[in-house]
Write an enzyme that holds these catalytic residues in place. Structure first.
Site, PDB file in Angstrom:
ATOM      1  N   CYS A  10     -18.910   0.015 -19.024  1.00 12.57           N
ATOM      2  CA  CYS A  10     -20.098  -0.094 -18.183  1.00 12.57           C
ATOM      3  C   CYS A  10     -20.836  -1.421 -18.388  1.00 12.57           C
ATOM      4  O   CYS A  10     -21.473  -1.925 -17.459  1.00 12.57           O
ATOM      5  CB  CYS A  10     -21.034   1.070 -18.457  1.00 12.57           C
ATOM      6  SG  CYS A  10     -20.330   2.683 -18.027  1.00 12.57           S
ATOM      7  N   TYR A  23      -6.225   6.534   4.505  1.00 14.88           N
ATOM      8  CA  TYR A  23      -6.400   5.469   3.520  1.00 14.88           C
ATOM      9  C   TYR A  23      -5.580   4.228   3.872  1.00 14.88           C
ATOM     10  O   TYR A  23      -6.098   3.113   3.922  1.00 14.88           O
ATOM     11  CB  TYR A  23      -6.023   5.942   2.107  1.00 14.88           C
ATOM     12  CG  TYR A  23      -5.850   4.765   1.187  1.00 14.88           C
ATOM     13  CD1 TYR A  23      -6.952   4.069   0.729  1.00 14.88           C
ATOM     14  CD2 TYR A  23      -4.578   4.299   0.859  1.00 14.88           C
ATOM     15  CE1 TYR A  23      -6.805   2.936  -0.058  1.00 14.88           C
ATOM     16  CE2 TYR A  23      -4.420   3.175   0.069  1.00 14.88           C
ATOM     17  CZ  TYR A  23      -5.535   2.498  -0.386  1.00 14.88           C
ATOM     18  OH  TYR A  23      -5.379   1.368  -1.142  1.00 14.88           O
ATOM     19  N   CYS A  49     -14.223   0.440 -14.286  1.00 14.96           N
ATOM     20  CA  CYS A  49     -14.701   1.819 -14.114  1.00 14.96           C
ATOM     21  C   CYS A  49     -13.515   2.772 -14.208  1.00 14.96           C
ATOM     22  O   CYS A  49     -13.227   3.540 -13.301  1.00 14.96           O
ATOM     23  CB  CYS A  49     -15.422   1.956 -12.769  1.00 14.96           C
ATOM     24  SG  CYS A  49     -16.377   3.476 -12.602  1.00 14.96           S
ATOM     25  N   CYS A  64     -19.684  -3.941 -15.871  1.00 16.20           N
ATOM     26  CA  CYS A  64     -19.684  -3.551 -14.461  1.00 16.20           C
ATOM     27  C   CYS A  64     -20.791  -4.271 -13.696  1.00 16.20           C
ATOM     28  O   CYS A  64     -21.968  -4.232 -14.106  1.00 16.20           O
ATOM     29  CB  CYS A  64     -19.867  -2.045 -14.339  1.00 16.20           C
ATOM     30  SG  CYS A  64     -19.926  -1.479 -12.619  1.00 16.20           S
ATOM     31  N   CYS A 113     -25.902   2.436 -11.029  1.00 15.57           N
ATOM     32  CA  CYS A 113     -25.036   3.593 -11.288  1.00 15.57           C
ATOM     33  C   CYS A 113     -25.825   4.785 -11.818  1.00 15.57           C
ATOM     34  O   CYS A 113     -26.362   4.749 -12.940  1.00 15.57           O
ATOM     35  CB  CYS A 113     -23.939   3.202 -12.271  1.00 15.57           C
ATOM     36  SG  CYS A 113     -22.766   4.533 -12.582  1.00 15.57           S
ATOM     37  N   GLU A 144       0.825  -1.207   0.000  1.00  9.72           N
ATOM     38  CA  GLU A 144       0.000   0.000   0.000  1.00  9.72           C
ATOM     39  C   GLU A 144       0.864   1.264   0.000  1.00  9.72           C
ATOM     40  O   GLU A 144       0.539   2.247  -0.660  1.00  9.72           O
ATOM     41  CB  GLU A 144      -0.951   0.003   1.196  1.00  9.72           C
ATOM     42  CG  GLU A 144      -2.061  -1.026   1.110  1.00  9.72           C
ATOM     43  CD  GLU A 144      -3.023  -0.794  -0.048  1.00  9.72           C
ATOM     44  OE1 GLU A 144      -3.029   0.332  -0.609  1.00  9.72           O
ATOM     45  OE2 GLU A 144      -3.755  -1.724  -0.408  1.00  9.72           O
ATOM     46  N   ASP A 201      -9.476   5.116  -1.986  1.00 13.08           N
ATOM     47  CA  ASP A 201      -8.361   5.620  -2.779  1.00 13.08           C
ATOM     48  C   ASP A 201      -8.927   6.261  -4.040  1.00 13.08           C
ATOM     49  O   ASP A 201     -10.143   6.472  -4.156  1.00 13.08           O
ATOM     50  CB  ASP A 201      -7.361   4.505  -3.098  1.00 13.08           C
ATOM     51  CG  ASP A 201      -7.905   3.456  -4.066  1.00 13.08           C
ATOM     52  OD1 ASP A 201      -9.115   3.515  -4.416  1.00 13.08           O
ATOM     53  OD2 ASP A 201      -7.128   2.587  -4.495  1.00 13.08           O
TER      54      ASP A 201
END
Length: 341
Positions: A197, A120, A190, A200, A206, A39, A138
């Protein structure tokens, strides 16, 4: 909201990325050290760029105790080229604190107390390594959430609303998998441009898709232009060695080995003054872009008979310069100097 979490986790079970720091769905949680290290490395850096560095670090320092015991200059040199060097300095500080304690804290609040762990990173480690429910946001998650709910306030002001919506859809169970699923969704489906899309798992929910404008989100404030700075680096050579110094303070590239320079910063140009008298020859210049400024760094070459007075540094054999761990800017400057000798 529960439906969103369930549908996303079902998609993640089928499509999770296989990454060296990750445990796939259904497997035991990964080592907190590997989660934390990845990370930190991934902040403002791509997965492709991080993979070889992660492999190098975990091979050389397999545990947090190994990293905590390593000399700082070795860690900084191993980090060279990955950029954003304040991360490496905080990596060293955090490793020493955790090494002294014997283990990472298991709560988000405890993790926030460690050097270099912001909201985060603390949330990500708590969720992924320890299974704690934490809201992990994030840039990928920002994009997914802002589109899901068509949040039209510009960043950074929108971050409060984005976090609230992310909190509302974060499940109590499998919080780590959910966080990684959101990251994978934002990274591969995305995406910033040309989101797919049709693939997704959340497209039915959405709001941005419903109005036909997914790429409008997240709304970003107009960026201020970066200033252009100038500076000079000095290649000081003696008997097959070059003089290197460790940059001091907390500014850009602090803690890294580098060629001596004229004191340039992101806020001001350098003075152009060399650190020692010599017959200086111009070798050209290199350009580099930092977070807050563009820099044009001139390179000058000089031969001397002794080390610069009143300056801390070391003579480095020219044949071993590749092992010095110079950051990218100074590695470019060194290549220019070597070509111009």
């Amino acid at each position: 909201m529960d439906m969103i979490g369930g549908e996303l986790l079902a998609w993640y079970d089928r499509h999770a990325r296989d990454l060296p720091w990750r445990a796939l769905p259904g497997k035991p949680a990964p080592d907190p050290y590997r989660v934390w290290l990845s990370e930190v490395m991934l902040q403002q850096t791509t997965v492709a760029a991080v993979k070889p560095y992660f492999a190098k670090f975990t091979q050389r320092w397999p545990t947090i105790a190994d990293l905590a015991a390593a000399p700082e200059e070795e860690i900084m040199a191993a980090w060279a080229g990955l950029g954003y060097y304040s991360r490496a300095r905080n990596l060293v500080k955090c490793a020493r604190v955790v090494g002294e304690a014997g283990a990472f804290p298991e709560t988000e609040a405890g993790l926030r107390e460690l050097p270099g762990l912001g909201a985060y990173t603390a949330a990500a480690v708590a969720a992924i390594a320890f299974g704690r429910r934490a809201v992990v946001v994030d840039a990928n998650v920002e994009r997914v959430v802002s589109r899901l709910f068509a949040i039209d306030e510009p960043l950074p002001g929108a971050r409060k609303a984005i976090r609230e919506k992310a909190d509302a859809i974060t499940p109590d169970a499998r919080a780590g998998d959910f966080a990684q699923a959101m990251m994978d969704l934002g990274s591969g489906v995305c995406s910033s441009r040309n989101p797919v899309c049709s693939l997704c798992p959340l497209n039915a929910h959405c709001e941005a898709r419903k109005i036909g404008e997914p790429e409008r989100f997240p709304v970003k404030a107009q960026k201020k232009p970066k200033p252009n700075r100038t500076g000079t680096a000095f290649w000081i050579e003696c008997a097959g060695h070059v003089w290197l110094e460790t940059r001091q303070g907390n500014g850009m590239l602090a803690g890294m080995r580098a060629l001596p320079d004229d004191g340039w910063t992101a806020r001001s140009d350098g003075t152009g003054q060399p650190p020692v008298d010599a017959d200086w020859q111009a070798a050209g210049s290199v350009r580099h872009t930092f977070t807050h400024a563009h820099l044009e760094l001139s390179v000058k070459i000089g031969q001397v008979d002794a080390a610069p007075a009143d300056r801390e540094g070391q003579w480095w054999p020219l044949g071993e310069l590749g092992e010095a761990g110079l950051p990218t800017l100074y590695a470019k400057a060194a290549q220019l100097a070597l070509a111009g000798r």
